[in-house]
Design an enzyme around this catalytic site. Structure first.
Site, PDB file in Angstrom:
ATOM      1  N   GLY A  25      34.555  10.039  39.224  1.00  0.00           N
ATOM      2  CA  GLY A  25      35.513   9.517  38.263  1.00  0.00           C
ATOM      3  C   GLY A  25      35.434   8.015  38.156  1.00  0.00           C
ATOM      4  O   GLY A  25      34.812   7.342  38.983  1.00  0.00           O
ATOM      5  N   PRO A  44      36.579   4.021  38.259  1.00  0.00           N
ATOM      6  CA  PRO A  44      37.266   3.298  39.345  1.00  0.00           C
ATOM      7  C   PRO A  44      38.780   3.320  39.155  1.00  0.00           C
ATOM      8  O   PRO A  44      39.288   3.187  38.046  1.00  0.00           O
ATOM      9  CB  PRO A  44      36.708   1.872  39.231  1.00  0.00           C
ATOM     10  CG  PRO A  44      35.425   2.009  38.491  1.00  0.00           C
ATOM     11  CD  PRO A  44      35.612   3.153  37.553  1.00  0.00           C
ATOM     12  N   THR A  80      40.923   5.813  39.773  1.00  0.00           N
ATOM     13  CA  THR A  80      41.556   7.075  39.377  1.00  0.00           C
ATOM     14  C   THR A  80      42.119   7.853  40.554  1.00  0.00           C
ATOM     15  O   THR A  80      42.779   8.873  40.344  1.00  0.00           O
ATOM     16  CB  THR A  80      40.544   7.955  38.624  1.00  0.00           C
ATOM     17  OG1 THR A  80      39.345   8.072  39.407  1.00  0.00           O
ATOM     18  CG2 THR A  80      40.194   7.333  37.281  1.00  0.00           C
ATOM     19  N   HIS A 101      45.717 -16.281  11.965  1.00  0.00           N
ATOM     20  CA  HIS A 101      44.750 -15.276  12.412  1.00  0.00           C
ATOM     21  C   HIS A 101      45.470 -14.026  12.922  1.00  0.00           C
ATOM     22  O   HIS A 101      45.125 -12.898  12.545  1.00  0.00           O
ATOM     23  CB  HIS A 101      43.866 -15.884  13.512  1.00  0.00           C
ATOM     24  CG  HIS A 101      42.800 -14.963  14.009  1.00  0.00           C
ATOM     25  ND1 HIS A 101      41.504 -15.004  13.543  1.00  0.00           N
ATOM     26  CD2 HIS A 101      42.823 -13.968  14.937  1.00  0.00           C
ATOM     27  CE1 HIS A 101      40.781 -14.093  14.153  1.00  0.00           C
ATOM     28  NE2 HIS A 101      41.567 -13.443  15.020  1.00  0.00           N
ATOM     29  N   GLU A 102      46.462 -14.217  13.776  1.00  0.00           N
ATOM     30  CA  GLU A 102      47.166 -13.070  14.344  1.00  0.00           C
ATOM     31  C   GLU A 102      48.029 -12.374  13.297  1.00  0.00           C
ATOM     32  O   GLU A 102      48.179 -11.145  13.331  1.00  0.00           O
ATOM     33  CB  GLU A 102      48.024 -13.520  15.530  1.00  0.00           C
ATOM     34  CG  GLU A 102      47.246 -14.144  16.676  1.00  0.00           C
ATOM     35  CD  GLU A 102      46.193 -13.203  17.246  1.00  0.00           C
ATOM     36  OE1 GLU A 102      46.364 -11.967  17.143  1.00  0.00           O
ATOM     37  OE2 GLU A 102      45.185 -13.697  17.788  1.00  0.00           O
TER      38      GLU A 102
END
EC number: 3.4.24.-
Length: 802
Positions: A360, A362, A364, A585-586
């Site tokens: 799995g 990293p 988990t 931009h945001e």
């Protein structure tokens, strides 16, 4: 007592002993008749003892043959106190005599306790005290001998011997010791008026116990025996001494035990140093070793250091502490049930699998699941990392593998867990770059033999964890070694809810843990168990930093921003023009995602710098989609390009702030064209790229590569055109949101609703944002009620129709 204070005390004692000796000799030759009293203090008993020994040295030397002359030393209270355990107590009593009153009663009670406790003799304690006394006593003896070596014997030259001793007739005889030193023995009753120089003092009085006719007072070096005899004979001839009365000369070979001991001191020091180094090697001089395990002795380098857990160990982890991976937990529990109740399976003819590989991403919970297995199994659990087998010495890896399985068989049934097994389990000779025979291959071969080979026995179950199963050797993955591969993926929303419940129980919240677990699970799609633990810990730290007594949702949101975007940097220096560019931009991202049907719902947008490069970001709440359509990917591409489009439309200039957006768009579009088969020109072909990015050649021709590049450019250009048109349509709204961002710095979805209105698109199923606002358990119950009502209505309609 420090060595410096001891040496100073001995020096003062030596000087006082010479003064006392002069007083005993009776004022001959200008010696002082009395000496000042010895100072009393912390070292008073030691100085008085040394002074008594040095002051009576002559008496001891003359009566060495008489054992009784040493009785005054043995009878000395100070001498006995040196070798007594009560010395410190008596010394403490002397120091406390100055403070009378209440201390007397405490001294009496302490002395009673100490006398009663002293009756119980402890052999080990005595041996320990003796070992501790060896070095101080040896040093004390050397200092004592060096002090006593400064005796009354005076070194003179041959010329002085001739003029001041030989000519007046004071020489009784000469003893040449070791062919190097001539010891001059002076007559016991010389004529003092014949001595011309007052620098040489000859005493006529005798000390008690001295009965020899002559005494040894002077010495000089002779160089060689022949030259000394010639010089002495010539001197006596010059003095016209009768040859019958020449000074007799005797030759002796003396072994001074102090000098002999000093000859062996370097050898003893070297041997002691070697001994200490040996002890250091056994105890602390180490090679290798993992974190928290210490090092390994160089003599036990082939042995493996295993973390062994048994049923009596503390801080256990149980299966109830593991959440978010129910299927993997169920498979692991079968191993535990078999080890606890083997007869149930053996009666059916079943055999326990020899090993299971936990696979799995990293974080988990692979290692946590192994710890839970150790806590629930009730059998010895041996844990080791794959890197612990590798060492700088050749042959250490296979030796440690043999040692590990030998220890596991001795305590069978047992479980062996090898974490990060890809450190030793890589495919052998892959790609032709690994070499013919290296240490890793030898270690892997030994592991294969131990797991399933000649001489293997049952009773040992091997668990291993890795996040790179694609690079493991095929022989390691075959049945008989690792019979099962248990996949542990990142948890879904229900799994995240369970994980949050476990960690939230340990926190002090302002509401119930279930309230936060449901909403935080919806807010953190794609988070693994380790990320969730980090979010909970960061929320607690933020609450403590803000002097809060309880953890609130605001703290959790700040913690998620910290984990996703990095550390908030409000003090970062940004010009007004750059800040305005970031705001537009945001706002372009926010407006583009708001009016695109398949875009993710926006959670908040901010222009507060975070991390190393992000000057602002828009946070979305994506759904846990297992499949993505072409339309969804196209709208996500347009939303990502919304920032660049807003800069071009509203500011008229483009900046480098869209670099990360363009990188995401390029990667996403190449995947659509070359991997997912969405392009009609490329066709139903898939060319997935390797994760490590190491490819010697492309799996397609240069013509196909040109077609892929052309398609990607066309798709990105098409998405950008649509985004620019969308920004132009909502130009005023983009400007309003940008101004709000410049004012508040952070805008949530409620703020966007006030400017943009409700989203024009409604979904049939609740999104993660809806679950974040309401909680998904209530939604599930409402949804079940709606389904039941719909089923009842349909059945009623069918009945009416019939």
């Amino acid at each position: 007592m420090s060595l410096s204070s001891l040496s100073r005390a001995l020096a003062r004692s030596a000087r006082s002993s010479r003064q006392r000796q002069g007083s005993l000799l009776g004022g001959h030759g200008g010696l002082r008749a009395s000496s000042p009293p010895l100072p009393c203090g912390e070292l008073g008993f030691l100085r008085s003892y040394v002074t008594s020994v040095i002051g009576n040295r002559a008496a001891v030397a003359s009566g060495a043959g008489k054992g009784g002359d040493w009785r005054f030393l043995l009878a000395s209270r100070q001498f006995r106190r040196l070798f007594s355990d009560k010395s410190k107590k008596n010394h403490g009593k002397h120091s406390e005599e100055e403070n009378k009153g209440k201390g007397d009663e405490s001294d009496k009670s302490d002395s009673k306790k100490q006398s009663s406790s002293g009756d119980q003799w402890n052999f080990e304690e005595s041996i320990k005290q003796f070992k501790d006394m060896i070095a101080p006593l040896f040093l004390f003896g050397l200092l004592l001998l060096s002090a006593s070596a400064s005796s009354s014997e005076q070194e003179i030259s041959f010329q002085e011997f001739k003029n001041k001793l030989l000519e007046p007739g004071l020489v009784d005889h000469i003893v040449v010791s070791n062919k190097s030193i001539a010891k001059v023995y002076v007559r016991s009753s010389p004529s003092i008026d014949r001595i011309q120089d007052s620098d040489i003092h000859i005493t006529t009085s005798h000390l008690p116990g001295i009965e020899s006719p002559s005494s040894y007072k002077y010495y000089f070096n002779i160089g060689s025996v022949d030259s000394f005899e010639e010089k002495l004979q010539e001197a006596q001839k010059a003095l016209e001494i009768d040859p019958h009365y020449y000074v007799p000369i005797t030759y002796t070979t003396e072994a001074k035990w102090f000098e002999e001991v000093m000859k062996y001191v370097p050898t003893v020091l070297i041997i002691g140093l070697i001994y200490l180094l040996g002890k250091r090697i056994q105890n602390g001089f180490t090679v290798g070793g993992g974190p928290g395990k210490g090092g390994r002795s160089i003599f036990s380098i082939g042995k493996v250091q295993v973390t062994k857990l048994d049923k009596n160990s503390k801080n256990k982890v149980f299966f109830k502490d593991v959440a978010g991976c129910d299927e993997a937990k169920q498979e692991i529990m079968e191993f535990v049930h078999f080890l606890k109740n083997p007869k149930k399976y053996e009666e059916l003819g079943a055999k326990i699998p020899k090993g299971a590989l936990l696979v799995g991403p990293p974080g988990t919970g692979k290692t946590l699941l192994a710890k839970a297995t150790a806590g629930e199994s009730g059998v010895p659990f041996l844990s080791i990392s794959g890197s612990d087998f590798m060492e700088m010495f050749v042959g250490v890896g296979p030796s440690r593998v043999r040692n590990l399985f030998q220890e596991a068989r001795q305590c069978s049934p047992s479980i062996v867990f090898i974490d990060e097994i890809d450190a030793i389990g890589r495919a052998r000779g892959r790609g032709g770059f690994s070499g013919g025979h290296d240490e890793r291959e030898s270690t892997l071969n030994q592991l294969l033999v131990e797991m399933d080979g000649f001489g293997t026995t049952s009773g040992v179950v091997v668990l291993a964890g890795t996040n790179r199963p694609d690079i493991l050797d095929k022989a390691l993955l075959r049945p008989g070694r690792f019979d099962r591969q248990i996949s542990i993926d990142k948890p879904d929303i229900k799994g995240r809810d369970q994980i949050f419940r476990i960690y939230l129980k340990k926190l002090k919240l302002d509401k119930e843990p279930s309230f936060y677990s449901q909403r935080l699970a919806a807010l953190t799609p794609g988070f693994a168990g380790a990320d969730i633990a980090n979010v909970c810990n960061e929320a607690a730290l933020i609450a403590a930093r803000s002097e809060g007594t309880l953890i609130t949702m605001q703290h959790f949101e700040s913690a998620i921003d910290r984990v996703i975007g990095g550390l908030e940097k409000k003090n970062k220096v940004i010009s007004k023009l750059e800040r305005r560019t970031v705001a537009y931009h945001e706002s372009g991202h926010a407006v583009a995602g708001w009016f695109l049907e398949h875009a993710e719902p926006l959670l908040k947008v901010t222009i507060v710098p975070r991390g190393t490069a992000a000057l602002g970001f828009a946070q979305y709440v994506p759904n846990d989609n297992l499949l993505m359509t072409k339309e969804q990917l196209f709208d996500m591409t347009c939303m990502t390009l919304g920032g660049r489009a807003a800069e071009e439309v509203l500011i008229g200039k483009i900046s480098t702030g869209a670099q990360n957006d363009l990188e995401k768009v390029t990667k996403m579009t190449y995947a659509q064209v070359a991997v997912y088969g969405f392009s009609e020109k490329v066709g139903l072909l898939s060319f997935p790229q390797r994760e490590d990015g190491f490819e010697m050649s492309k799996p397609y021709s240069s013509q196909t590569a040109s077609i892929i590049d052309t398609e990607v450019r066309e798709w990105v250009a098409k998405a950008y055109e649509k985004t620019v048109e969308l920004i132009k349509q909502h130009k005023d709204q983009v400007a309003q949101i940008a101004e709000l961002l410049l004012e508040k710095e952070v805008l949530h979805q409620d703020d966007l609703v006030q400017v943009l209105g409700e989203r024009p698109f409604k979904t049939l199923e609740p999104t993660n944002y809806d679950r974040f606002k309401q909680g998904f358990q209530d939604e599930d119950s409402n949804r079940n009620a709606e389904l039941s009502n719909a089923d009842g209505a349909s059945s009623l309609g069918e009945a009416v129709a019939s």
